[in-house]
Design a protein around this motif. Structure first.
Motif, PDB file in Angstrom:
ATOM      1  N   ASP A 168       0.817  -1.215   0.000  1.00 16.71           N
ATOM      2  CA  ASP A 168       0.000   0.000   0.000  1.00 16.71           C
ATOM      3  C   ASP A 168       0.849   1.262   0.000  1.00 16.71           C
ATOM      4  N   ALA A 169       2.087   1.145   0.480  1.00 18.93           N
ATOM      5  CA  ALA A 169       2.971   2.314   0.544  1.00 18.93           C
ATOM      6  C   ALA A 169       3.693   2.587  -0.769  1.00 18.93           C
ATOM      7  N   ILE A 170       3.645   1.647  -1.710  1.00 20.98           N
ATOM      8  CA  ILE A 170       4.268   1.851  -3.024  1.00 20.98           C
ATOM      9  C   ILE A 170       3.273   2.609  -3.898  1.00 20.98           C
ATOM     10  N   THR A 171       3.478   3.918  -4.021  1.00 21.71           N
ATOM     11  CA  THR A 171       2.571   4.760  -4.795  1.00 21.71           C
ATOM     12  C   THR A 171       3.318   5.438  -5.936  1.00 21.71           C
ATOM     13  N   ALA A 172       2.573   5.883  -6.928  1.00 19.50           N
ATOM     14  CA  ALA A 172       3.191   6.565  -8.065  1.00 19.50           C
ATOM     15  C   ALA A 172       3.898   7.837  -7.618  1.00 19.50           C
ATOM     16  N   ILE A 197      19.823   3.840 -13.144  1.00 20.79           N
ATOM     17  CA  ILE A 197      19.213   3.361 -11.902  1.00 20.79           C
ATOM     18  C   ILE A 197      18.383   2.117 -12.207  1.00 20.79           C
ATOM     19  N   ALA A 198      18.676   1.029 -11.520  1.00 26.60           N
ATOM     20  CA  ALA A 198      17.872  -0.182 -11.625  1.00 26.60           C
ATOM     21  C   ALA A 198      16.741  -0.104 -10.608  1.00 26.60           C
ATOM     22  N   VAL A 199      15.542  -0.440 -11.031  1.00 29.02           N
ATOM     23  CA  VAL A 199      14.366  -0.390 -10.155  1.00 29.02           C
ATOM     24  C   VAL A 199      13.807  -1.807 -10.025  1.00 29.02           C
ATOM     25  N   LEU A 200      13.740  -2.290  -8.793  1.00 28.73           N
ATOM     26  CA  LEU A 200      13.244  -3.639  -8.558  1.00 28.73           C
ATOM     27  C   LEU A 200      11.727  -3.664  -8.570  1.00 28.73           C
ATOM     28  N   GLY A 201      11.177  -4.807  -8.943  1.00 25.83           N
ATOM     29  CA  GLY A 201       9.752  -5.018  -8.779  1.00 25.83           C
ATOM     30  C   GLY A 201       9.427  -5.313  -7.330  1.00 25.83           C
ATOM     31  N   LEU A 202       8.159  -5.266  -7.002  1.00 29.70           N
ATOM     32  CA  LEU A 202       7.738  -5.575  -5.638  1.00 29.70           C
ATOM     33  C   LEU A 202       7.567  -7.076  -5.439  1.00 29.70           C
ATOM     34  N   ASN A 203       7.042  -7.752  -6.439  1.00 31.28           N
ATOM     35  CA  ASN A 203       6.650  -9.149  -6.308  1.00 31.28           C
ATOM     36  C   ASN A 203       7.720 -10.091  -6.858  1.00 31.28           C
ATOM     37  N   PRO A 204       7.653 -11.382  -6.510  1.00 29.35           N
ATOM     38  CA  PRO A 204       8.579 -12.343  -7.100  1.00 29.35           C
ATOM     39  C   PRO A 204       8.505 -12.303  -8.622  1.00 29.35           C
ATOM     40  N   GLU A 215       1.362  -4.750  -9.115  1.00 30.82           N
ATOM     41  CA  GLU A 215       1.998  -3.471  -8.801  1.00 30.82           C
ATOM     42  C   GLU A 215       2.981  -3.032  -9.887  1.00 30.82           C
ATOM     43  N   GLU A 216       3.677  -3.980 -10.482  1.00 31.84           N
ATOM     44  CA  GLU A 216       4.636  -3.639 -11.547  1.00 31.84           C
ATOM     45  C   GLU A 216       3.931  -3.058 -12.769  1.00 31.84           C
ATOM     46  N   ILE A 217       2.773  -3.594 -13.088  1.00 34.35           N
ATOM     47  CA  ILE A 217       2.019  -3.139 -14.265  1.00 34.35           C
ATOM     48  C   ILE A 217       1.281  -1.842 -13.989  1.00 34.35           C
ATOM     49  N   VAL A 235      16.171   1.190 -15.491  1.00 35.25           N
ATOM     50  CA  VAL A 235      16.065  -0.196 -15.927  1.00 35.25           C
ATOM     51  C   VAL A 235      15.105  -0.911 -14.984  1.00 35.25           C
ATOM     52  N   GLY A 236      14.071  -1.551 -15.537  1.00 37.63           N
ATOM     53  CA  GLY A 236      13.145  -2.270 -14.674  1.00 37.63           C
ATOM     54  C   GLY A 236      11.711  -2.095 -15.122  1.00 37.63           C
ATOM     55  N   PRO A 237      10.796  -2.581 -14.276  1.00 38.71           N
ATOM     56  CA  PRO A 237      11.042  -3.251 -12.994  1.00 38.71           C
ATOM     57  C   PRO A 237      11.700  -4.621 -13.172  1.00 38.71           C
ATOM     58  N   LEU A 238      12.711  -4.879 -12.320  1.00 38.10           N
ATOM     59  CA  LEU A 238      13.513  -6.084 -12.429  1.00 38.10           C
ATOM     60  C   LEU A 238      13.177  -7.066 -11.315  1.00 38.10           C
ATOM     61  N   PRO A 239      13.259  -8.357 -11.588  1.00 38.55           N
ATOM     62  CA  PRO A 239      13.149  -9.347 -10.511  1.00 38.55           C
ATOM     63  C   PRO A 239      14.303  -9.169  -9.522  1.00 38.55           C
ATOM     64  N   ALA A 240      13.984  -9.096  -8.255  1.00 39.95           N
ATOM     65  CA  ALA A 240      15.014  -8.823  -7.254  1.00 39.95           C
ATOM     66  C   ALA A 240      16.017  -9.950  -7.108  1.00 39.95           C
ATOM     67  N   ASP A 241      15.608 -11.174  -7.453  1.00 36.17           N
ATOM     68  CA  ASP A 241      16.508 -12.307  -7.212  1.00 36.17           C
ATOM     69  C   ASP A 241      17.656 -12.390  -8.210  1.00 36.17           C
ATOM     70  N   THR A 242      17.570 -11.668  -9.323  1.00 31.10           N
ATOM     71  CA  THR A 242      18.669 -11.689 -10.297  1.00 31.10           C
ATOM     72  C   THR A 242      19.282 -10.307 -10.562  1.00 31.10           C
ATOM     73  N   ALA A 243      18.675  -9.266 -10.043  1.00 28.18           N
ATOM     74  CA  ALA A 243      19.164  -7.910 -10.336  1.00 28.18           C
ATOM     75  C   ALA A 243      20.554  -7.649  -9.775  1.00 28.18           C
ATOM     76  N   PHE A 244      20.927  -8.387  -8.710  1.00 27.85           N
ATOM     77  CA  PHE A 244      22.211  -8.130  -8.065  1.00 27.85           C
ATOM     78  C   PHE A 244      23.321  -9.053  -8.560  1.00 27.85           C
ATOM     79  N   LEU A 245      23.073  -9.803  -9.625  1.00 28.26           N
ATOM     80  CA  LEU A 245      24.152 -10.591 -10.195  1.00 28.26           C
ATOM     81  C   LEU A 245      25.271  -9.667 -10.662  1.00 28.26           C
ATOM     82  N   PRO A 246      26.523 -10.020 -10.400  1.00 31.23           N
ATOM     83  CA  PRO A 246      27.631  -9.096 -10.695  1.00 31.23           C
ATOM     84  C   PRO A 246      27.622  -8.553 -12.114  1.00 31.23           C
ATOM     85  N   GLY A 247      27.288  -9.392 -13.092  1.00 27.23           N
ATOM     86  CA  GLY A 247      27.281  -8.928 -14.473  1.00 27.23           C
ATOM     87  C   GLY A 247      26.270  -7.833 -14.722  1.00 27.23           C
TER      88      GLY A 247
END
Length: 326
Positions: A168-172, A197-204, A215-217, A235-247
């Motif tokens: 609920d706190a994620i607002t435009a 700037i990379a922007v993560l999504g909220l959901n898996p 929320e991403e849509i 860049v995004g919204p990106l899945p958080a589980d892969t956004a931090f890969l070094p590459g």
């Protein structure tokens, strides 16, 4: 002239005072420091660490290791390392207020803060949610919390909220404000002309095209499109589980996470000792240590001062960068 930085040790019963004593042993060529804190507590920390300490006035010159300029803010009660006393809450808050006001008045070029003990402050009768919120209120501006080390910068769209409240706190409007603050800070404080700037999504899986959340849509994606139209590189919204890969991380200047535990575990794993906490959006640079009061270590001389050293170095560098930028 070197930047002038205000330094607040934080909770007197924690490790903040002894970290300041350790800091005083290091020669500084990047800034001049003035501590806002209790003289007896700093002296007691020096005795516990078996280190020299000479508290000097604001106008005096630092000459030898152990010299530390002090603006005295006296505790109400005697301090005992490891045991916070709510009666000293007022002195902790007063030191923060005096230092922040001095920065707002232009007397100092930046603020460095040690760890505070929220429970002790509230037990002392002062409604307190955090130093970031206190400083933003005194400056009358919106801010963004960013934590950084030598590997990654992670900003937060929401900070200290229960997980149930995050969506609920994620607002435009909130995302628009946060991304504009981050973009401006990367340009002004870090000298990055065109930050990415990379922007993560909220959901898996960033919502999996709506199958795991909208929320991403409905919120995040439209904000990114609007800001891209203004010229921002997002860049995004990106899945958080892969956004931090070094590459992938190598191509980003900062990452905006949607909530506290989405981004900060990665940052702390990648280099906790040198991590610092920045408050973006203030009229002056503020950098804090990225650790708590560590009451169990206070007065024992075993606390690692790396984060405070990094905070001072970062604040001095940003203050100098702001001078160059005019």
């Amino acid at each position: 002239m070197k930047p002038r930085l205000a330094l607040v040790p934080g909770e007197p019963a924690g490790i903040g005072p002894e970290l300041c004593v350790r800091l005083a042993q290091q020669p500084r060529s990047d800034c001049d420091l003035l501590v806002f804190g209790d003289a007896d507590t700093l002296r007691a920390a020096a005795v516990a660490l078996h280190l020299p300490l000479r508290l000097i006035g604001e106008a005096e010159q630092v000459r030898i290791p152990g010299d530390l300029r002090l603006h005295a803010v006296s505790n109400t009660a005697s301090n005992h390392f490891g045991t916070p006393d709510p009666r000293n809450a007022r002195a902790v808050i007063e030191a923060l207020e005096l230092a922040s006001d001095a920065c707002l008045q232009g007397r100092f070029d930046g603020l460095v803060t040690g760890p505070v003990h929220k429970a002790a402050i509230n037990a002392g009768g002062i409604a307190y949610t955090g130093t970031t919120e206190l400083l933003a209120g005194r400056a009358g501006c919106d801010v963004v919390m960013m934590l950084a080390n030598d590997i990654v910068r992670v900003a937060l769209a929401t900070t200290h909220l229960p997980l149930r409240a995050v969506a609920d706190a994620i607002t435009a409007n909130g995302l628009l404000s946060s991304l504009r603050i981050i973009h401006a800070a990367l340009r002004r404080d870090f000298g990055i002309d065109t930050p990415v700037i990379a922007v993560l999504g909220l959901n898996p899986h960033a919502g999996e095209a709506g199958h795991l959340g909208n929320e991403e849509i409905e919120v995040i994606g439209p904000v990114l499109e609007a800001l891209r139209a203004e010229g921002m590189r997002l860049v995004g919204p990106l899945p958080a589980d892969t956004a931090f890969l070094p590459g992938k991380l190598a191509g980003f200047d900062a990452v905006l996470a949607m909530y506290h535990d989405q981004g900060l575990p990665v940052l702390k794993y990648s280099g906790f000792e040198r991590a610092v906490n920045l408050t973006l959006g203030l009229p002056y640079p503020r950098v804090a240590v990225d650790h708590g009061t560590a009451l169990e270590l206070a007065g024992k001389g075993s606390a690692d001062p790396s984060s405070l050293f990094a905070a001072v170095e970062t604040c001095a560098r940003i203050a100098a960068q702001r001078r160059l930028a005019g």
